[in-house]
Design a protein around this motif. Structure first.
Motif, PDB file in Angstrom:
ATOM      1  N   VAL A  21      35.225  44.593  48.277  1.00  0.00           N
ATOM      2  CA  VAL A  21      35.536  44.732  46.854  1.00  0.00           C
ATOM      3  C   VAL A  21      36.991  45.147  46.659  1.00  0.00           C
ATOM      4  CG1 VAL A  21      34.882  45.926  44.722  1.00  0.00           C
ATOM      5  CG2 VAL A  21      33.121  45.235  46.346  1.00  0.00           C
ATOM      6  N   ILE A  22      37.513  45.977  47.545  1.00  0.00           N
ATOM      7  CA  ILE A  22      38.930  46.365  47.467  1.00  0.00           C
ATOM      8  C   ILE A  22      39.819  45.129  47.618  1.00  0.00           C
ATOM      9  CG2 ILE A  22      40.782  47.684  48.590  1.00  0.00           C
ATOM     10  CD1 ILE A  22      38.897  49.556  47.150  1.00  0.00           C
ATOM     11  N   LEU A  23      39.508  44.274  48.583  1.00  0.00           N
ATOM     12  CA  LEU A  23      40.283  43.038  48.742  1.00  0.00           C
ATOM     13  C   LEU A  23      40.144  42.137  47.519  1.00  0.00           C
ATOM     14  CD1 LEU A  23      39.854  42.042  52.498  1.00  0.00           C
ATOM     15  CD2 LEU A  23      41.954  42.773  51.339  1.00  0.00           C
ATOM     16  N   GLN A  24      38.973  42.115  46.915  1.00  0.00           N
ATOM     17  CA  GLN A  24      38.804  41.334  45.686  1.00  0.00           C
ATOM     18  C   GLN A  24      39.771  41.843  44.621  1.00  0.00           C
ATOM     19  OE1 GLN A  24      34.727  41.097  44.278  1.00  0.00           O
ATOM     20  NE2 GLN A  24      33.991  40.904  46.380  1.00  0.00           N
ATOM     21  N   ALA A  25      39.860  43.162  44.480  1.00  0.00           N
ATOM     22  CA  ALA A  25      40.768  43.737  43.491  1.00  0.00           C
ATOM     23  C   ALA A  25      42.219  43.359  43.789  1.00  0.00           C
ATOM     24  CB  ALA A  25      40.615  45.252  43.458  1.00  0.00           C
ATOM     25  N   LEU A  26      42.605  43.419  45.044  1.00  0.00           N
ATOM     26  CA  LEU A  26      43.970  43.056  45.422  1.00  0.00           C
ATOM     27  C   LEU A  26      44.220  41.573  45.217  1.00  0.00           C
ATOM     28  CD1 LEU A  26      44.153  45.383  48.512  1.00  0.00           C
ATOM     29  CD2 LEU A  26      45.535  45.605  46.421  1.00  0.00           C
ATOM     30  N   TRP A  27      43.186  40.758  45.406  1.00  0.00           N
ATOM     31  CA  TRP A  27      43.289  39.318  45.130  1.00  0.00           C
ATOM     32  C   TRP A  27      43.547  39.110  43.638  1.00  0.00           C
ATOM     33  CZ3 TRP A  27      41.244  35.545  42.134  1.00  0.00           C
ATOM     34  CH2 TRP A  27      41.448  34.222  42.532  1.00  0.00           C
ATOM     35  N   TYR A  28      42.753  39.802  42.793  1.00  0.00           N
ATOM     36  CA  TYR A  28      42.953  39.682  41.339  1.00  0.00           C
ATOM     37  C   TYR A  28      44.337  40.159  40.931  1.00  0.00           C
ATOM     38  CZ  TYR A  28      38.060  38.529  40.521  1.00  0.00           C
ATOM     39  OH  TYR A  28      36.839  37.900  40.508  1.00  0.00           O
ATOM     40  N   ASP A  29      44.791  41.267  41.496  1.00  0.00           N
ATOM     41  CA  ASP A  29      46.121  41.768  41.176  1.00  0.00           C
ATOM     42  C   ASP A  29      47.191  40.737  41.532  1.00  0.00           C
ATOM     43  OD1 ASP A  29      48.172  43.888  40.593  1.00  0.00           O
ATOM     44  OD2 ASP A  29      48.553  43.570  42.735  1.00  0.00           O
ATOM     45  N   ALA A  36      41.006  42.920  35.777  1.00  0.00           N
ATOM     46  CA  ALA A  36      39.885  42.767  36.721  1.00  0.00           C
ATOM     47  C   ALA A  36      40.056  43.712  37.903  1.00  0.00           C
ATOM     48  CB  ALA A  36      39.771  41.320  37.195  1.00  0.00           C
ATOM     49  N   ALA A  37      41.281  43.822  38.389  1.00  0.00           N
ATOM     50  CA  ALA A  37      41.551  44.725  39.513  1.00  0.00           C
ATOM     51  C   ALA A  37      41.305  46.174  39.103  1.00  0.00           C
ATOM     52  CB  ALA A  37      42.988  44.539  40.005  1.00  0.00           C
ATOM     53  N   HIS A  38      41.756  46.536  37.920  1.00  0.00           N
ATOM     54  CA  HIS A  38      41.583  47.900  37.423  1.00  0.00           C
ATOM     55  C   HIS A  38      40.110  48.222  37.197  1.00  0.00           C
ATOM     56  CE1 HIS A  38      42.017  51.226  34.404  1.00  0.00           C
ATOM     57  NE2 HIS A  38      42.827  51.641  35.369  1.00  0.00           N
ATOM     58  N   ASP A  39      39.349  47.270  36.682  1.00  0.00           N
ATOM     59  CA  ASP A  39      37.905  47.479  36.505  1.00  0.00           C
ATOM     60  C   ASP A  39      37.235  47.821  37.834  1.00  0.00           C
ATOM     61  OD1 ASP A  39      38.117  46.995  33.789  1.00  0.00           O
ATOM     62  OD2 ASP A  39      37.324  44.941  33.908  1.00  0.00           O
ATOM     63  N   ILE A  40      37.657  47.134  38.887  1.00  0.00           N
ATOM     64  CA  ILE A  40      37.108  47.420  40.219  1.00  0.00           C
ATOM     65  C   ILE A  40      37.494  48.827  40.653  1.00  0.00           C
ATOM     66  CG2 ILE A  40      37.290  46.836  42.682  1.00  0.00           C
ATOM     67  CD1 ILE A  40      37.404  43.848  41.748  1.00  0.00           C
ATOM     68  N   ALA A  41      38.763  49.197  40.467  1.00  0.00           N
ATOM     69  CA  ALA A  41      39.216  50.538  40.859  1.00  0.00           C
ATOM     70  C   ALA A  41      38.422  51.617  40.131  1.00  0.00           C
ATOM     71  CB  ALA A  41      40.711  50.696  40.588  1.00  0.00           C
ATOM     72  N   GLN A  42      38.155  51.395  38.866  1.00  0.00           N
ATOM     73  CA  GLN A  42      37.415  52.377  38.069  1.00  0.00           C
ATOM     74  C   GLN A  42      35.936  52.435  38.430  1.00  0.00           C
ATOM     75  OE1 GLN A  42      38.520  51.129  34.030  1.00  0.00           O
ATOM     76  NE2 GLN A  42      39.443  53.155  33.813  1.00  0.00           N
ATOM     77  N   SER A  43      35.425  51.395  39.030  1.00  0.00           N
ATOM     78  CA  SER A  43      33.982  51.313  39.290  1.00  0.00           C
ATOM     79  C   SER A  43      33.483  52.343  40.295  1.00  0.00           C
ATOM     80  CB  SER A  43      33.597  49.908  39.748  1.00  0.00           C
ATOM     81  OG  SER A  43      34.032  49.682  41.093  1.00  0.00           O
TER      82      SER A  43
END
Length: 95
Positions: A21-29, A36-43
């Motif tokens: 999921v962290i890599l997904q966030a970095l992919w979105y960033d 989308a990346a921030h939503d993952i970080a907050q999750s």
């Protein structure tokens, strides 16, 4: 997945299947989808890896005060390099 494979995936329309999921966030960033990346970080607030990601994302946003808060929450030093270098560090740390 290697760093180079991950970098190559940035041209795809969706993040690769099976990555963290962290890599997904970095992919979105990297694909200019900060929200989308921030939503993952907050999750997963309170989880060091997510708080560390959160710090980076607020640095991207230009909110250094908020970034500092998240670095402290993650127990990490404020990153001194460029945003690109920090993104690469986070990707390499997550592969």
């Amino acid at each position: 997945m290697t760093y180079n494979q991950f970098k190559s995936s940035l041209s795809q329309s969706e993040p690769p299947q099976g990555i963290s999921v962290i890599l997904q966030a970095l992919w979105y960033d990297a694909n200019k989808n900060w929200e989308a990346a921030h939503d993952i970080a907050q999750s997963q607030e309170g989880t060091k890896a997510y708080d560390r990601l959160h710090a980076y994302l607020h640095r991207v946003e230009g909110d250094t005060w908020n970034a500092g808060y998240w670095y402290r929450r993650a127990g990490a030093d404020v990153f001194k390099g460029s945003l690109k270098e920090e993104w690469e560090f986070l990707v390499e740390s997550s592969i």
